[in-house]
Scaffold this active site. Structure first.
Site, PDB file in Angstrom:
ATOM      1  N   GLU A 139       8.855 -14.566 -11.124  1.00 53.85           N
ATOM      2  CA  GLU A 139       8.208 -13.290 -10.788  1.00 53.85           C
ATOM      3  C   GLU A 139       7.547 -12.637 -11.996  1.00 53.85           C
ATOM      4  OE1 GLU A 139      10.567 -11.105  -7.147  1.00 53.85           O
ATOM      5  OE2 GLU A 139      11.645 -11.247  -9.030  1.00 53.85           O
TER       6      GLU A 139
ATOM      7  N   LYS B  55      13.666 -14.552 -10.600  1.00 59.25           N
ATOM      8  CA  LYS B  55      13.376 -13.532 -11.628  1.00 59.25           C
ATOM      9  C   LYS B  55      12.372 -14.086 -12.630  1.00 59.25           C
ATOM     10  CE  LYS B  55      14.412 -10.740 -10.182  1.00 59.25           C
ATOM     11  NZ  LYS B  55      14.849 -10.659  -8.883  1.00 59.25           N
TER      12      LYS B  55
ATOM     13  N   HIS C 124      19.318 -36.144  -6.557  1.00 58.12           N
ATOM     14  CA  HIS C 124      18.630 -36.596  -5.340  1.00 58.12           C
ATOM     15  C   HIS C 124      17.135 -36.309  -5.400  1.00 58.12           C
ATOM     16  CE1 HIS C 124      22.399 -37.685  -3.546  1.00 58.12           C
ATOM     17  NE2 HIS C 124      22.899 -36.496  -3.887  1.00 58.12           N
TER      18      HIS C 124
ATOM     19  N   ASN D  31      -1.823   2.365   5.834  1.00 55.10           N
ATOM     20  CA  ASN D  31      -0.880   1.372   5.314  1.00 55.10           C
ATOM     21  C   ASN D  31      -0.371   0.586   6.511  1.00 55.10           C
ATOM     22  OD1 ASN D  31       1.220   0.004   4.117  1.00 55.10           O
ATOM     23  ND2 ASN D  31       2.490   1.819   3.767  1.00 55.10           N
ATOM     24  N   GLY D  32      -0.416  -0.746   6.431  1.00 53.55           N
ATOM     25  CA  GLY D  32       0.035  -1.576   7.547  1.00 53.55           C
ATOM     26  C   GLY D  32      -1.060  -2.551   7.931  1.00 53.55           C
TER      27      GLY D  32
ATOM     28  N   CYS E 227       0.833  -1.206   0.000  1.00 51.87           N
ATOM     29  CA  CYS E 227       0.000   0.000   0.000  1.00 51.87           C
ATOM     30  C   CYS E 227       0.873   1.264   0.000  1.00 51.87           C
ATOM     31  CB  CYS E 227      -0.859   0.049   1.252  1.00 51.87           C
ATOM     32  SG  CYS E 227      -1.841  -1.418   1.477  1.00 51.87           S
TER      33      CYS E 227
ATOM     34  N   LYS F  76       6.539  -4.165  -4.561  1.00 52.58           N
ATOM     35  CA  LYS F  76       7.949  -3.787  -4.491  1.00 52.58           C
ATOM     36  C   LYS F  76       8.421  -3.716  -3.045  1.00 52.58           C
ATOM     37  CE  LYS F  76      11.834  -2.372  -6.185  1.00 52.58           C
ATOM     38  NZ  LYS F  76      12.634  -3.445  -6.770  1.00 52.58           N
TER      39      LYS F  76
ATOM     40  N   ARG G  55       5.214   0.220  -5.874  1.00 49.67           N
ATOM     41  CA  ARG G  55       5.123  -0.573  -4.648  1.00 49.67           C
ATOM     42  C   ARG G  55       4.168  -1.752  -4.813  1.00 49.67           C
ATOM     43  NH1 ARG G  55       6.650   2.457   0.035  1.00 49.67           N
ATOM     44  NH2 ARG G  55       5.040   1.518   1.318  1.00 49.67           N
TER      45      ARG G  55
ATOM     46  N   TRP H  80      -2.854  -2.789  -1.573  1.00 48.76           N
ATOM     47  CA  TRP H  80      -2.421  -4.133  -1.909  1.00 48.76           C
ATOM     48  C   TRP H  80      -3.131  -5.028  -0.902  1.00 48.76           C
ATOM     49  CZ3 TRP H  80       0.956  -8.024   0.198  1.00 48.76           C
ATOM     50  CH2 TRP H  80       1.429  -8.942  -0.748  1.00 48.76           C
TER      51      TRP H  80
ATOM     52  N   GLU I   7      18.346 -16.942  -7.647  1.00 47.06           N
ATOM     53  CA  GLU I   7      17.916 -15.612  -8.074  1.00 47.06           C
ATOM     54  C   GLU I   7      17.425 -15.632  -9.524  1.00 47.06           C
ATOM     55  OE1 GLU I   7      17.056 -13.059  -6.717  1.00 47.06           O
ATOM     56  OE2 GLU I   7      17.215 -11.467  -8.193  1.00 47.06           O
TER      57      GLU I   7
HETATM   58  C1  G6P Z   1       9.448  -7.964  -2.271  1.00 45.47           C
HETATM   59  C2  G6P Z   1      10.001  -7.555  -3.622  1.00 45.47           C
HETATM   60  C3  G6P Z   1      11.321  -8.277  -3.891  1.00 45.47           C
HETATM   61  C4  G6P Z   1      12.301  -8.006  -2.763  1.00 45.47           C
HETATM   62  C5  G6P Z   1      11.699  -8.371  -1.395  1.00 45.47           C
HETATM   63  C6  G6P Z   1      12.576  -7.862  -0.261  1.00 45.47           C
HETATM   64  O1  G6P Z   1       9.058  -9.293  -2.287  1.00 45.47           O
HETATM   65  O2  G6P Z   1       9.081  -7.882  -4.653  1.00 45.47           O
HETATM   66  O3  G6P Z   1      11.888  -7.833  -5.109  1.00 45.47           O
HETATM   67  O4  G6P Z   1      13.462  -8.729  -2.983  1.00 45.47           O
HETATM   68  O5  G6P Z   1      10.419  -7.751  -1.235  1.00 45.47           O
HETATM   69  O6  G6P Z   1      12.618  -6.466  -0.330  1.00 45.47           O
HETATM   70  P1  G6P Z   1      13.758  -5.570   0.298  1.00 45.47           P
HETATM   71  O7  G6P Z   1      13.328  -4.155  -0.003  1.00 45.47           O
HETATM   72  O8  G6P Z   1      13.762  -5.850   1.768  1.00 45.47           O
HETATM   73  O9  G6P Z   1      15.033  -5.944  -0.352  1.00 45.47           O
END
Ligand code: G6P
Length: 605
Positions: free
Chosen positions: A488, A485, A504, A99-100, A2, A600, A27, A75, A481
């Site tokens: 996502e 990616k 395994h 927000n929260g 949010c 985000k 965000r 969100w 990673e």
């Molecule tokens: C969310 C984002 C990710 C990020 C993660 C941790 O899930 O979509 O891209 O890696 O939060 O965020 P931070 O700001 O703590 O690195």
């Protein structure tokens, strides 16, 4: 996650609020809304989906003079992303955005329902506005009613509230979720937001609220109380007006731009920190590592993968015992935290709720704390004993790229910094490592040839029943990673695995529709990793090999440059897996920068 905006002044409130929400889009959100109070006239608009829907609904609305307004991108946490659940939430004569998460909302709601209050939404937020109005009805002045409301709430929040009867005031409260207020020198306007970006071009100075802060703004000024109810002065800082990096610069997506930017931002990360024979972090207290026998790294998402990469470097170069934790796990597993451990939180945003809470836990347990972060003045940076900024600039793509690259760069430098203190590397080796670090910006340059190759190759990887990204040693976190990616932004199933573990279990899945993205660096366990890939190839899995050495068992082969060291291969392969995800996602027609269901900055647990 949010986002909140607020505005008080003579300006065009609607435009200012919508602009602010647009800046917070990155965000992640699934609905949005605004409420504006002009005189004693309320106008409120909400829409599900993207902001264009809200813009469409508000197209015929304009304010004429002074007004107060609040806005929100939601969100969904409590209740589906519907218009009724979108903020702002209305009582009888007040609107709130939040927000929260209000943790005690269920009890509060039960009490209010028993008193005959009617709820329209399923959200936790709605209790705030009803509680406020209950306090008003009990005879309290608006600010006292707001203060009492805030004192009743448990959980994390950034709240803005406007009400009839106080038409020239915005009430605010902050605890655990980020919020700041901005001003200019030559007007009475006040601007609120969850982060800096909405205020660039509007405010010149900003005050970041601290946990427990609450109060109000009006034309005359800003009145802040701390959690003990003691009045305090705002502490203004100049807001940087550099918006250049917040635009796409001709790239199709922010993520693409951010992949290309890596060469420059890594140079920034290195700036002033590499001397000829020494790595220097002026921002670290010289005694930070005194008495430290262990390092515990903690993070979420991509930052967790950079932490995993760091653990290989810390143990290899600095010979210091290192463990890595997922923040949401560490929080509730009653961990053993000893004061000879340095606690390192890693976060692009510095606001991720789970990581922030683990930092608080570590502090409470008396550990020294360090934050590796991209956002100065973020909650984590303000809380930790020490911090290192990654200097990646604003990262807008939800799928993190340049933030990861700069985090790993910082960790590589930090492992050497620590090796200097512990004298675990020879001077010669230290010098060699420093020279290698200087070569990272060149290793991550995206060449036309590579990008074209990835564009062509991507069409072969749009189907199948899954991807395995595999690698050994530090290439295992890179494999994780790479898989993250891809899932996502392409929504295809992908997993990262240590190459040696495939036999395994996962090898049972091998068939031509199983795609293996094999990281085969020349300078890290090449022969071992190669035999693992051969085992998969023998079982007819489709292999895409990323390596400087040609590999005849591969169906597809992406040639990387011959490098001097495995870490330079790491950075080059990082770019390859980022581009692969980007191009697959574009071919599938997905919203690369704002993938479905993701945020985000995740400011709820
Ligand atoms: C969310 C984002 C990710 C990020 C993660 C941790 O899930 O979509 O891209 O890696 O939060 O965020 P931070 O700001 O703590 O690195």
């Amino acid at each position: 996650m949010c986002g909140i905006v607020g505005y008080l002044g003579e300006g065009n409130s609607k435009e200012i609020l919508l602009h602010g929400l647009k800046e917070l889009e990155y965000r992640g959100y699934d609905s949005a809304g605004i409420a504006i109070l002009e005189g004693d006239n309320f106008s409120s608009f909400k829409a599900v989906g993207k902001l264009v829907n809200l813009e469409e609904k508000t197209k015929d609305f304009q304010t004429k003079g002074f007004s107060v307004g609040i806005g929100h991108t939601r969100w969904a946490t409590h209740g589906k992303p519907t218009e009724l659940n979108a903020h702002p939430h209305l009582g009888e004569s007040s609107y709130v955005v939040h927000n929260g998460i209000i943790e005690n909302y269920a009890e509060l709601k039960e009490e209010l329902l028993a008193e005959g209050v009617n709820f329209l939404s399923q959200t936790d937020t709605e209790v705030i506005v009803h509680l406020f109005e209950k306090n008003l009805k009990a005879g309290l002045q608006p600010f006292k009613a707001f203060e009492k409301t805030v004192q009743t709430l448990d959980g994390a929040y950034a709240i803005l509230l406007i009400t009839k009867g106080e038409e020239e005031t915005i009430f605010f409260a902050k605890n655990g979720s980020p919020m700041l207020v901005g001003i200019t020198q030559d007007s009475n306007e006040k601007f609120f937001a969850s982060s800096d970006t909405p205020l660039i071009g509007y405010a010149t100075e900003v005050n970041y609220f601290e946990d427990g802060d609450y109060g109000y703004v009006n034309k005359e000024g800003i009145v802040i109380f701390n959690e003990e109810g003691v009045k305090k002065e705002p502490s203004f800082k100049t807001l940087s007006q550099n918006k250049l990096s917040a635009q796409k610069d001709g790239y199709r997506f922010f993520m693409e731009k951010e992949i290309y930017e890596q060469t420059n931002v890594i140079s920034d990360t290195l700036l002033g920190r590499l001397h000829d024979e020494e790595v220097v972090f002026d921002e670290l207290p010289s005694d930070l590592f005194d008495g430290i026998n262990e390092i515990k790294l903690c993070a979420c998402g991509t930052s967790y993968h950079s932490a995993l990469s760091a653990s290989y470097l810390f143990e290899r170069y600095a010979r210091v015992k290192t463990s890595v934790e997922v923040a949401s796990e560490l929080r509730y597993r009653d961990p053993i935290l000893t004061t000879d451990t340095l606690f390192v939180a890693i976060s692009q945003s510095g606001e991720t709720a789970d990581t922030l809470e683990t930092l608080k836990m570590a502090k409470e347990a008396g550990l020294k704390t360090l934050v590796i972060c991209n956002v100065d003045n973020s909650s984590m940076v303000r809380l930790a004993d020490a911090s290192i900024l990654t200097r990646a600039g604003v990262e807008k793509g939800v799928a993190s790229t340049k933030a990861f690259a700069t985090q790993v760069t910082v960790f590589w430098m930090l492992s050497l910094y620590l090796s200097q203190k512990k004298q675990t590397l020879s001077n010669e080796e230290l010098k060699r490592q420093i020279c290698l670090l200087r070569e990272v910006p060149a290793a991550v340059v995206v060449t036309d040839e590579l990008h074209e190759k990835m564009k062509r190759l991507s069409k072969r990887y749009l189907h199948g029943h899954g991807f395995f990204f595999i690698g050994r040693d530090i290439f295992f976190p890179l494999a994780l990673e790479g898989a993250l990616k891809l899932k996502e932004i392409s929504y295809l199933h992908a997993e990262g695995y240590p190459s040696g573990e495939m036999k395994h279990g996962p090898i049972a899945l091998a068939d031509p529709e199983l795609f293996t993205i094999a990281l085969l660096p020349e300078h890290m366990l090449y022969d071992k990793a190669k035999s693992n890939v051969e085992e998969l190839s023998a079982r007819d899995a489709t292999i895409c090999a990323i390596s400087p050495l040609p590999f005849d068992k591969a169906d597809d082969y992406i040639a990387t440059k011959k490098q001097k060291d495995y870490m330079l291969e790491f950075f080059e392969m990082m770019v390859v897996v980022q581009l692969l995800s980007l191009e697959v996602s574009i071919r599938l027609g997905n919203d690369v920068d704002m993938p479905r269901n993701l945020a985000k900055s995740v400011t709820v647990e």
